[in-house]
Each structure stands twice: as C-alpha cells, then as structure tokens.
Design a protein around this motif. Sequence first.
Motif, mmCIF file in Angstrom:
data_model
loop_
_atom_site.group_PDB
_atom_site.id
_atom_site.type_symbol
_atom_site.label_atom_id
_atom_site.label_comp_id
_atom_site.label_asym_id
_atom_site.label_seq_id
_atom_site.Cartn_x
_atom_site.Cartn_y
_atom_site.Cartn_z
ATOM 1 N N LEU A 1 0.825 -1.210 0.000
ATOM 2 C CA LEU A 1 0.000 0.000 0.000
ATOM 3 C C LEU A 1 0.856 1.255 0.000
ATOM 4 O O LEU A 1 1.977 1.259 0.515
ATOM 5 N N SER A 2 0.303 2.308 -0.543
ATOM 6 C CA SER A 2 0.854 3.637 -0.350
ATOM 7 C C SER A 2 -0.041 4.341 0.668
ATOM 8 O O SER A 2 -0.906 3.704 1.305
ATOM 9 N N ALA A 3 0.167 5.624 0.844
ATOM 10 C CA ALA A 3 -0.659 6.369 1.795
ATOM 11 C C ALA A 3 -0.832 7.787 1.289
ATOM 12 O O ALA A 3 0.001 8.311 0.547
ATOM 13 N N LEU A 4 -1.929 8.365 1.704
ATOM 14 C CA LEU A 4 -2.132 9.809 1.510
ATOM 15 C C LEU A 4 -2.163 10.391 2.915
ATOM 16 O O LEU A 4 -2.961 9.950 3.757
ATOM 17 N N THR A 5 -1.250 11.310 3.183
ATOM 18 C CA THR A 5 -1.107 11.802 4.562
ATOM 19 C C THR A 5 -1.190 13.330 4.602
ATOM 20 O O THR A 5 -0.836 14.007 3.633
ATOM 21 N N TRP A 6 -1.638 13.808 5.755
ATOM 22 C CA TRP A 6 -1.696 15.257 5.968
ATOM 23 C C TRP A 6 -1.132 15.547 7.360
ATOM 24 O O TRP A 6 -1.634 15.002 8.361
ATOM 25 N N ALA A 7 -0.090 16.358 7.406
ATOM 26 C CA ALA A 7 0.368 16.883 8.697
ATOM 27 C C ALA A 7 -0.379 18.198 8.886
ATOM 28 O O ALA A 7 -0.343 19.070 8.010
ATOM 29 N N ILE A 8 -1.059 18.303 9.998
ATOM 30 C CA ILE A 8 -1.995 19.416 10.175
ATOM 31 C C ILE A 8 -1.678 20.177 11.458
ATOM 32 O O ILE A 8 -1.518 19.557 12.525
ATOM 33 N N SER A 9 -1.569 21.484 11.366
ATOM 34 C CA SER A 9 -1.582 22.267 12.600
ATOM 35 C C SER A 9 -2.929 22.976 12.635
ATOM 36 O O SER A 9 -3.433 23.435 11.594
ATOM 37 N N GLY A 10 -3.514 22.997 13.809
ATOM 38 C CA GLY A 10 -4.843 23.584 13.922
ATOM 39 C C GLY A 10 -5.500 23.135 15.209
ATOM 40 O O GLY A 10 -4.818 22.790 16.179
ATOM 41 N N ALA A 11 -6.819 23.095 15.173
ATOM 42 C CA ALA A 11 -7.549 22.745 16.403
ATOM 43 C C ALA A 11 -8.409 21.516 16.153
ATOM 44 O O ALA A 11 -8.782 21.229 15.013
ATOM 45 N N ALA A 12 -8.680 20.793 17.228
ATOM 46 C CA ALA A 12 -9.597 19.649 17.153
ATOM 47 C C ALA A 12 -10.637 19.810 18.258
ATOM 48 O O ALA A 12 -10.291 20.131 19.390
ATOM 49 N N GLU A 13 -11.882 19.601 17.903
ATOM 50 C CA GLU A 13 -12.951 19.685 18.911
ATOM 51 C C GLU A 13 -13.825 18.459 18.785
ATOM 52 O O GLU A 13 -13.923 17.857 17.728
ATOM 53 N N GLY A 14 -14.492 18.151 19.867
ATOM 54 C CA GLY A 14 -15.393 17.004 19.840
ATOM 55 C C GLY A 14 -14.795 15.878 20.628
ATOM 56 O O GLY A 14 -14.348 16.088 21.754
ATOM 57 N N CYS A 15 -14.714 14.687 20.014
ATOM 58 C CA CYS A 15 -14.269 13.534 20.805
ATOM 59 C C CYS A 15 -12.789 13.692 21.192
ATOM 60 O O CYS A 15 -11.969 14.149 20.399
ATOM 61 N N PRO A 16 -12.470 13.340 22.438
ATOM 62 C CA PRO A 16 -11.081 13.455 22.880
ATOM 63 C C PRO A 16 -10.195 12.458 22.143
ATOM 64 O O PRO A 16 -10.599 11.315 21.912
ATOM 65 N N LEU A 17 -9.002 12.909 21.761
ATOM 66 C CA LEU A 17 -8.095 12.030 21.012
ATOM 67 C C LEU A 17 -7.065 11.406 21.945
ATOM 68 O O LEU A 17 -6.572 12.060 22.872
ATOM 69 N N ALA A 18 -6.744 10.139 21.684
ATOM 70 C CA ALA A 18 -5.586 9.507 22.339
ATOM 71 C C ALA A 18 -4.359 9.838 21.464
ATOM 72 O O ALA A 18 -4.462 10.610 20.513
ATOM 73 N N HIS A 19 -3.195 9.274 21.773
ATOM 74 C CA HIS A 19 -2.031 9.510 20.915
ATOM 75 C C HIS A 19 -2.275 8.890 19.526
ATOM 76 O O HIS A 19 -2.050 9.520 18.505
ATOM 77 N N HIS A 20 -2.752 7.640 19.511
ATOM 78 C CA HIS A 20 -3.083 6.961 18.245
ATOM 79 C C HIS A 20 -4.601 6.768 18.166
ATOM 80 O O HIS A 20 -5.207 6.265 19.125
ATOM 81 N N ASN A 21 -5.174 7.121 17.018
ATOM 82 C CA ASN A 21 -6.633 7.041 16.859
ATOM 83 C C ASN A 21 -6.955 6.494 15.474
ATOM 84 O O ASN A 21 -6.275 6.844 14.505
ATOM 85 N N VAL A 22 -7.999 5.676 15.425
ATOM 86 C CA VAL A 22 -8.419 5.133 14.124
ATOM 87 C C VAL A 22 -9.927 5.315 13.980
ATOM 88 O O VAL A 22 -10.692 4.942 14.881
ATOM 89 N N PHE A 23 -10.333 5.885 12.862
ATOM 90 C CA PHE A 23 -11.748 6.086 12.557
ATOM 91 C C PHE A 23 -12.059 5.178 11.373
ATOM 92 O O PHE A 23 -11.540 5.386 10.271
ATOM 93 N N PHE A 24 -12.918 4.184 11.629
ATOM 94 C CA PHE A 24 -13.051 3.116 10.635
ATOM 95 C C PHE A 24 -14.079 3.416 9.551
ATOM 96 O O PHE A 24 -15.097 4.076 9.784
ATOM 97 N N SER A 25 -13.798 2.847 8.368
ATOM 98 C CA SER A 25 -14.764 2.910 7.264
ATOM 99 C C SER A 25 -15.969 2.049 7.613
ATOM 100 O O SER A 25 -15.895 1.159 8.470
ATOM 101 N N ASN A 26 -17.065 2.298 6.900
ATOM 102 C CA ASN A 26 -18.280 1.509 7.156
ATOM 103 C C ASN A 26 -18.204 0.135 6.504
ATOM 104 O O ASN A 26 -18.906 -0.788 6.906
ATOM 105 N N ASP A 27 -17.377 0.012 5.478
ATOM 106 C CA ASP A 27 -17.303 -1.261 4.748
ATOM 107 C C ASP A 27 -15.832 -1.516 4.379
ATOM 108 O O ASP A 27 -15.320 -0.968 3.405
ATOM 109 N N TYR A 28 -15.197 -2.348 5.206
ATOM 110 C CA TYR A 28 -13.751 -2.556 5.038
ATOM 111 C C TYR A 28 -13.433 -3.218 3.698
ATOM 112 O O TYR A 28 -12.468 -2.869 3.026
#
Length: 499
Positions: A309-336
């Motif tokens: 696999l390759s990857a598409l990545t974004w390094a982002i500076s900014g703000a996050a609101e809503g669910c609290p993030l751990a150091h590593h987080n995964v948001f899953f697709s609905n259909d793997y």
Amino acid sequence: MTAKIVIIGAGIGGLVASLLLAQAGLDVTVCEAAPTPGGKLRQVTAGGATIDAGPTVFTLRPVFEAIFAMAGARLEEHLTLEPLDCLARHAWEDGATLDLFADLEKSAAAIADFAGATAAAGYRAFSARARKIFETLDFSFMQTHQPRLAGLIRNAGPAHLGGLLNLSPFSNMWDELGRYFANPRLRQLFARYATYCGSSPFSAPATLMLIAHAERLGVWRIAGGMFRLAEVLVRLAEARGANFRFNAKVSDVITRNGRVCGARLASGETLPADAVIANADLAAINAGYLGPAARDAVAGMMKNATRSLSALTWAISGAAEGCPLAHHNVFFSNDYKAEFAEIAGKKLPTDPTIYICAPNPGAFFCLVNAPPVGDAGNPTQAEEDACLNIVLRKLQRCGLTLRPDAITRTGPQDFETMFQATGGALYGRALTNWKDSFARPGAKTKLPGLYLAGGAIHPGPGLPMAAISGRLAATRLLEDFGSTRTSFQVDMPGGTSMR
Ligand SMILES: Cc1cc2nc3c(=O)[nH]c(=O)nc-3n(C[C@H](O)[C@H](O)[C@H](O)COP(=O)(O)OP(=O)(O)OC[C@H]3O[C@@H](n4cnc5c(N)ncnc54)[C@H](O)[C@@H]3O)c2cc1C
C-alpha cells in the motif's frame, strides 16, 4: 587496512548498519540523497509546527535496545521513551469507540463492555494465538538471516515446531479473524494490523496476526518526536567515525573484476569502497537507479511481487474539537471490504479508514491507505483534495471536528519522488500469500561486495524490522570481511538473544 564501506541511504536500515560497522572499526561513509536522514522516518512542518510524517508507532523496544547495546550505547541514555497505556482509540461513525490497552485484561474488559463476554473470550483466544505466532517466528524467522522454509523449521527447534504447524499460513487474515470475532467491528479492528505491512487483510496470510502481539508488548512515544531516533543514530555513528554526506545521491554501484569497488554519485564524484550496502528501495535498484551492476545483482528478486500500500497523509496544525483524542486514533470505514476493493482498483477509497496521531496539542498527523500508483501520476491533486474533504466530513460524523490552519500533504506521487520506482508503495512487496514472506531477499546479493538493507528486505517493513535488516547486513558484511567483530552477541532481558 581498514575496509571502506559506502552505505547508500540513511533510512533506518542504513543508519543501523552504519552504526554497527563504524562500531566494528570500518571506514563508513553514508550517502543520502535527501538533505536529512531517516528516509520514511521523516518530519515536516505545517504552519510552523514540526510534525512526524512517517512512522508514529514505536514498538519492539528490545530490538533497538539490542542494537544500541551492540554499539556500546544504552538506548535510554539517548532517547526518552514514554510507554502508552492506551495503544489506540478506535471509533466508528455511529459514535461507538473502543480503546485497546497494553494490559490484556484491561483490553478484555473494554471489549466485554463493547461487544459482550463472548467477544472478550474471543479476544483472549486471539491474543494467545498472536503471541504463539510471534514467539514461533521471532527468533526462527525475524531475527535470522533470510531463512527458507527448511531453515525456518530447523531454526524453530523442538520448542516451536508445534507452533510452526499452527501458523495457518494458508488462510488469509480476514478469514482467520472470523474464528475469533463474530462482531464485525472487532474483526475489522484486528484486521487493520495487516496494513502495518502495507497488505490487505483480505489477502495477507493469517501469520500477520503476530503484529497484534508486537503491539501488545508495548507502544512508546519518543519524547521530542520519532525523528529523534534518526538523529540519535546519526550522532552515535558519527561518534564512532562514520561520515555522513547529505544531498549526495548515488547513481551507480561500480565494479572491478566482478566485485564492488565503489559508488558513483550523481555529481560524478567516485567513492572507492570494498563493499556497498544499498538501503535504497529494492524496486529502485531493480529499475536500474543504482546502475546496471546493482540491477543485475537483484535480478529476479521482485518476481511476482505485488506492490504494498501507499498512503495519503496530511500533517496538520490547527484545532480539534469534539471527541477526545488519544495519541493513536483510528476512525473506521463503514465497509472494510469495499475500501480495500477500491484501493485494489487503484482508486482512493470513497469511505477511508482514517488514522490520526495527535502527538501534541494543535498538531495532527492524518493518514489513509492509498493505491501505489504515484508513478502513473495518480492520484491527481484534485482527487487528493476531494479525499481530504471526505476525511474531514467523515471525522465530523464520528464526532471530531478538525479545523486545520496549515496542512502539509504527502501522497503517492510525493512518495514516488522520494522512493523511486515504488509508485509510492511504502512497505516493499505486499504479502498476498504465505510464500511472499520468503520471497524478500536477504542481505547478501550475488554481486560480491553488494549488500541490501531496508523494509523491502528480509525480515520486512516497519522500523524494528528494517532496523533488524540493517543489523543483518552489517553482520553478513563483517563475516565476509573476516572481521573479529562478526558476532555482536547480546543477551537481552526476557531471553531475547540477538546476533
Ligand atoms: C507514512 C508512514 C507511516 C509509517 N508508520 C510506521 C509506524 O507507525 N511504525 C513503524 O514501525 N513503521 C512505520 N512505517 C514504515 C517504516 O517507516 C519503514 O518500514 C522504514 O522506515 C523503512 O526504512 P528503510 O531502511 O527501508 O529506509 P527508507 O526509509 O526507505 O529510506 C531509504 C533512504 O535511502 C535514500 N536513497 C534512496 N536511493 C538513494 C540513492 N540513489 N542515493 C542516496 N540515497 C538514496 C532515500 O532518500 C532514503 O532516505 C511507516 C512508513 C510511512 C511512510
């Protein structure tokens, strides 16, 4: 006379080899095309923030402790590793979340809350199995010079022979996970480990379940960022006499009388060498980027290889609101399945699984899996822009609002530019069946004096594995040069013995 060694590339494999060979007293020069060391272990800036944009999950600490010890150093004196209690937070669009922990029983309790007692029992059984696979392959396969099947059986010894028969090499990871997890989300969660090797869980052999155990042995963050690892390795190697040349692309491995005698830089400068270690991607060597002699030396090594696999990545500076993030987080697709089918069809997924590392407040590293088609000019910038919108909208549905101030994007085409002839594939060949693990070449090539190290070489990708490949290349080279320092035997706590 001291042997002169040129190492092409300061990725983790090249860095480890340089450290160990400099420690053994050889005259080492590392030529790196980029202005900085690390290769895929890289950082970028976004809006003034410096953010790790390569590996973020640091595992198998004993591998690095052993390498540092071989070089007469102590890991903890050079890097501050902070263990993570929560290995990763996992989330789905309906608001469901599940944290996994280094502590097995804590994870089992979280899984019981998430999906019931049977699921927790399935998790315990799965963990026991993953552990068995890991222990069977740790020394017999991962730590040794590229074993063939017969060698694997020999190396496993009586203690692990039963384990070998139990590896389920012929079933794919997805099917095997179905034996442990009836809950589709748990199956999806544990299937994701296949992507750590750049493989699809729908074709990767079930043996990759061992990655779950590697992670359960501990995940650390490096104080100051992952890139510190590259910086420290350079400093230690330099202290032992290695010479680093950045912005120094090698165009040719040169030979005399059928053996390596040096390397030629793109600038035309020639560096004499008794041996060369190529840490460039195998695909680049195979495509002739290190000249015809190196290309011929790896002929056939990419046979039947499917790109990882390759990857598409974004390094982002900014703000996050809503669910609290751990150091590593995964948001899953609905259909793997659909997600991997789209990637296999050379498209960015329309509903991607999103990984987010949140190392510091206001800094985020976001990654989705992508097809390795960077050399075909894909995905286009418009497609990558569209993907970012999809990602931000999906995160919102999962309860997380990311408000970027600045974004630095790296996609398959960028990876292709950095790691030529790969199409942006980040992990060498994908594992599509049990034979692929044995198809990765070992450190030695048929061209005397040319050695290989890196994530496309045995034992495979990921920082610890590529580091092991650097160690194996250094050991092989020292053996061939009849060095008195051929064996860096180190006995590690917990019985891990490394050579
Ligand atoms: C986005 C991303 C996330 C990842 N996440 C993780 C993770 O969380 N945990 C983990 O363990 N692993 C992770 N990995 C995988 C890991 O980063 C790699 O497996 C590992 O770093 C590869 O190291 P390598 O030795 O193959 O060298 P590479 O990193 O491939 O570096 C090779 C070096 O050789 C140089 N080079 C090539 N050709 C030449 C030439 N002709 N002349 C001079 N120099 C040359 C290149 O510039 C480069 O610096 C990730 C990788 C990426 C890209």
